[in-house]
Design a protein around this motif. Structure first.
Motif, PDB file in Angstrom:
ATOM      1  N   LYS A 228       0.835  -1.211   0.000  1.00  0.00           N
ATOM      2  CA  LYS A 228       0.000   0.000   0.000  1.00  0.00           C
ATOM      3  C   LYS A 228       0.870   1.261   0.000  1.00  0.00           C
ATOM      4  CE  LYS A 228      -4.010  -1.847   2.555  1.00  0.00           C
ATOM      5  NZ  LYS A 228      -4.673  -1.827   3.875  1.00  0.00           N
ATOM      6  N   THR A 229       1.963   1.203   0.757  1.00  0.00           N
ATOM      7  CA  THR A 229       2.891   2.336   0.845  1.00  0.00           C
ATOM      8  C   THR A 229       3.490   2.645  -0.521  1.00  0.00           C
ATOM      9  OG1 THR A 229       3.438   1.810   3.134  1.00  0.00           O
ATOM     10  CG2 THR A 229       5.042   3.130   1.929  1.00  0.00           C
ATOM     11  N   LEU A 230       3.940   1.597  -1.222  1.00  0.00           N
ATOM     12  CA  LEU A 230       4.559   1.786  -2.533  1.00  0.00           C
ATOM     13  C   LEU A 230       3.549   2.308  -3.557  1.00  0.00           C
ATOM     14  CD1 LEU A 230       6.818  -1.403  -2.592  1.00  0.00           C
ATOM     15  CD2 LEU A 230       7.611   0.976  -2.488  1.00  0.00           C
ATOM     16  N   ALA A 231       2.303   1.885  -3.435  1.00  0.00           N
ATOM     17  CA  ALA A 231       1.269   2.362  -4.358  1.00  0.00           C
ATOM     18  C   ALA A 231       1.072   3.878  -4.203  1.00  0.00           C
ATOM     19  CB  ALA A 231      -0.043   1.628  -4.107  1.00  0.00           C
ATOM     20  N   ILE A 232       1.047   4.354  -2.952  1.00  0.00           N
ATOM     21  CA  ILE A 232       0.893   5.791  -2.691  1.00  0.00           C
ATOM     22  C   ILE A 232       2.135   6.541  -3.173  1.00  0.00           C
ATOM     23  CG2 ILE A 232       0.728   7.552  -0.871  1.00  0.00           C
ATOM     24  CD1 ILE A 232      -0.956   5.469   0.728  1.00  0.00           C
ATOM     25  N   LEU A 233       3.321   5.990  -2.864  1.00  0.00           N
ATOM     26  CA  LEU A 233       4.580   6.614  -3.281  1.00  0.00           C
ATOM     27  C   LEU A 233       4.629   6.737  -4.807  1.00  0.00           C
ATOM     28  CD1 LEU A 233       7.443   7.611  -2.295  1.00  0.00           C
ATOM     29  CD2 LEU A 233       8.245   5.294  -2.783  1.00  0.00           C
ATOM     30  N   GLY A 234       4.252   5.666  -5.498  1.00  0.00           N
ATOM     31  CA  GLY A 234       4.272   5.669  -6.961  1.00  0.00           C
ATOM     32  C   GLY A 234       3.335   6.717  -7.546  1.00  0.00           C
TER      33      GLY A 234
END
Length: 410
Positions: A228-234
């Protein structure tokens, strides 16, 4: 006449020797730091001024960028030419030097100053090794902050701080539509990792964050949190400008100060830049904890005291440790640096609204340590590489990347 001139010259020479001897008697120290931005330099000057006032001689060896400063420090250590003091982070990197017998203990200064009574136990534990105190803490920084330009928000029609990531991205769209760069992005690995961490804390909470970094937990919940963190970062990639790659953090802050950009993800040291520019929190800029975050990532700075084999430097180290932990110095330093004082017995009334928010979270224990405190320098480097590769590579496959995340602990 000739005899008079000889006597005069002899007197001048003697006076020079006395002056030189007197200078040598003064506690002299060379301090190595990466504090070179406006706010950082102003904060360091608070310590320098008090040190000089108490009879010390200060030699500055500042190097921009803590990566470069750390590398230079290690080279000096290897060459047997250590500086008298080094500004560094509390954590495993310092512990490594202590375990190799390369630092001087300052527990006599700590005992005389009753540091154990005035510092949070977690901080006192982190500056102590085998029952002796080795580091003099300067201040704590919150790293979960989103700063924003009040003028930019007003132009974009944003009336209040976003509470969720969904609201946050809606506001970024408004900034973009108003012709304002939505995010002032510092495209350096360490900065990107800070953003990854503040998003991660918002997704997994303080317990989940500690499970991942302290316990190296690879459970389904941890993997899902990283995903979920990487999705927001991306998703943030679509809101940065073309000049973001390699940008220094203080140059990104300047984009907010000049209202060219809307928001910046950064530790609270960014406040020092606003202060130097004459801007006030709540009036010219705002500060909010990352959306959906119930806590704050923190990092703590300290001065390290390497062994130099010089008795005069040892004396200067102890004077500097006393100065750093002086209650007045702690507050004045925090005001310039944008940090929170380490001592719990200082006058907090002078602290700004952002610092008060950070202090509330720290006092409530709603904090988690930055990776530099709980990971080895090698693991920190691997984490920076992981985040940078994901960000720069432009991958949208957060699932696969989340699985690969845990290789940083191997």
């Amino acid at each position: 006449m000739e005899t008079m001139m000889k006597l005069f010259l002899a007197g001048v020479a003697f006076a020079g020797l006395v002056a030189a001897a007197h200078a040598e008697d003064k506690p002299t120290i060379e301090i190595m730091s990466s504090w070179t931005s406006g706010g950082e330099a102003a904060a360091l000057n608070v310590i320098r001024s008090e040190f000089v006032k108490r009879g010390g001689v200060w030699k500055d060896s500042s190097i921009a960028g803590f990566g470069a400063a750390d590398a230079a420090f290690q080279n000096r250590i290897v060459a047997g030419d250590a500086p008298g003091a080094k500004q560094g982070v509390i954590g495993l990197a310092a512990a490594d030097f202590v375990s190799q017998g390369l630092f001087n203990p300052i527990d006599d200064v700590a005992a005389a100053g009753k540091w154990a009574d005035s510092l949070p136990k977690s901080i006192h534990d982190l500056i102590s090794y085998d029952g002796k105190v080795y580091l003099a803490p300067t201040g704590a920084h919150g790293e979960s902050w989103v700063f924003y330009s009040k003028e930019a928000f007003s132009k974009a029609g944003i009336a209040q701080e976003p509470k969720s990531w969904e609201e946050f991205f809606t506001d970024l769209d408004k900034l973009k539509a108003a012709g304002i760069i939505p995010v002032a992005w510092g495209g350096q690995p360490w900065q990107q990792t800070k953003v990854f961490n503040m998003i991660l804390l918002s997704q997994v909470g303080t317990d989940g964050f500690l499970k991942i970094y302290a316990d190296k937990d690879k459970s389904e919940a941890s993997v899902e949190g990283v995903k979920k963190t990487l999705a927001i970062l991306g998703k943030l990639r679509g809101y940065v400008d073309a000049g973001a790659a390699g940008r220094n953090w203080n140059d990104a802050t300047a984009m907010l100060i000049t209202d060219k950009a809307g928001v910046q993800f950064m530790g609270d040291w960014a406040k020092g830049e606003f202060t130097v520019a004459g801007q006030e929190p709540g009036k010219d800029y705002g500060c909010m904890i990352a959306p959906e975050s119930k806590g704050m990532v923190y990092i703590a700075d300290a001065l390290w005291f390497p062994k130099t084999g010089n008795a005069g430097t040892d004396k200067a180290q102890k004077l500097l440790a006393e100065v750093v932990m002086d209650p007045t110095v702690q507050v004045e330093f925090a005001l310039k640096k944008g940090s929170v004082p380490m001592r719990s017995d200082v006058d907090k009334s002078k602290l700004d609204a952002c610092a008060q928010k950070g202090l509330e979270l720290m006092s409530a224990g709603a904090i988690v340590p930055d990776q530099a405190i709980v990971l080895t320098p090698q693991q920190v480097g691997a984490l920076d590489d992981f985040v940078d590769e994901y960000w720069s590579g432009g991958s949208n496959d957060a699932g696969t990347a989340a699985e690969n995340f845990f290789t940083i602990f191997e």
